[in-house]
Design an enzyme around this catalytic site. Structure first.
Site, short mmCIF file in Angstrom:
data_model
loop_
_atom_site.label_atom_id
_atom_site.label_comp_id
_atom_site.label_asym_id
_atom_site.label_seq_id
_atom_site.Cartn_x
_atom_site.Cartn_y
_atom_site.Cartn_z
N ASP A 22 37.05 43.28 31.02
CA ASP A 22 37.50 42.28 32.31
C ASP A 22 38.57 43.20 32.97
O ASP A 22 39.32 43.84 32.61
CB ASP A 22 37.98 41.10 31.67
CG ASP A 22 36.81 40.08 31.18
OD1 ASP A 22 35.67 40.45 31.60
OD2 ASP A 22 36.96 39.36 30.33
N ASP A 80 30.66 38.49 35.18
CA ASP A 80 30.88 37.09 35.28
C ASP A 80 30.87 36.45 36.44
O ASP A 80 30.32 35.20 36.57
CB ASP A 80 32.59 36.99 34.63
CG ASP A 80 32.85 37.50 33.34
OD1 ASP A 80 31.83 37.67 32.39
OD2 ASP A 80 33.95 37.97 33.10
#
Length: 169
Positions: free
Chosen positions: A113, A128
């Site tokens: 991330d 995402d």
């Protein structure tokens, strides 16, 4: 159309993986970079859970669930007969995002991330974003357009009454 859909899924997945490799190469060594002060930073994070860190440490469960969901969406994408651009696009986005994060779980054991909007406490990635936008599009399609499209397709496919049918009555 099927080849185009699979190509778009592959392109979105490749974009996700390219960004993640760039993040690993350039951002991991330094940790974070402020992009827009007070709003946006890029921060390297290894997420071994699902969205928002739920199910942390249960990679095997997340892999199984992701494979099952991707398989179900692929079947839906190619077998359902009443698609609109919105339903196709939503499925493509969810599948591409799911595959992108699935690749991370297989290769690293966690998801990379890197996007941190500072008023939002979580760090996320391109995959995402694809999943979230796809899920929102799917919900909008399902709630507002699915039944209308099915009814319109049914009406178009119903046999029409001919003059001979009317005379015979």
């Amino acid at each position: 159309m099927s080849i185009l859909i699979l190509l778009l899924i592959a392109v979105l997945t490749a974009v996700d993986q390219f960004i993640k490799m760039t993040v690993i190469t350039n951002l991991k060594p330094i940790g974070s970079v402020m992009c827009i002060p007070g709003l946006l930073e890029f921060r390297y994070l290894e997420n071994n859970g699902a969205a928002f860190g739920f199910f942390a440490g249960l990679s095997w469960l997340l892999i199984i669930l992701t494979i099952g969901l991707m398989a179900a969406l692929l079947v839906f994408l190619f077998r359902y007969k009443h698609h609109t651009w919105m339903s196709r696009t939503s499925c493509m986005l969810i599948i591409a995002g799911g595959i992108g994060n699935l690749i991370d779980r297989f290769i690293f054991g966690y998801v990379v991330d890197y996007i941190h909007v500072l008023f939002f406490p979580y760090v996320f990635n391109f995959a995402d974003c694809c999943v979230v936008v796809g899920a929102i599009l799917f919900a909008v399609w399902y709630l507002f357009f699915k039944d209308k499209k099915e009814a319109a397709d049914k009406k178009v496919n119903e046999p029409t009454e001919t003059t001979a049918d009317r005379v015979g009555k």
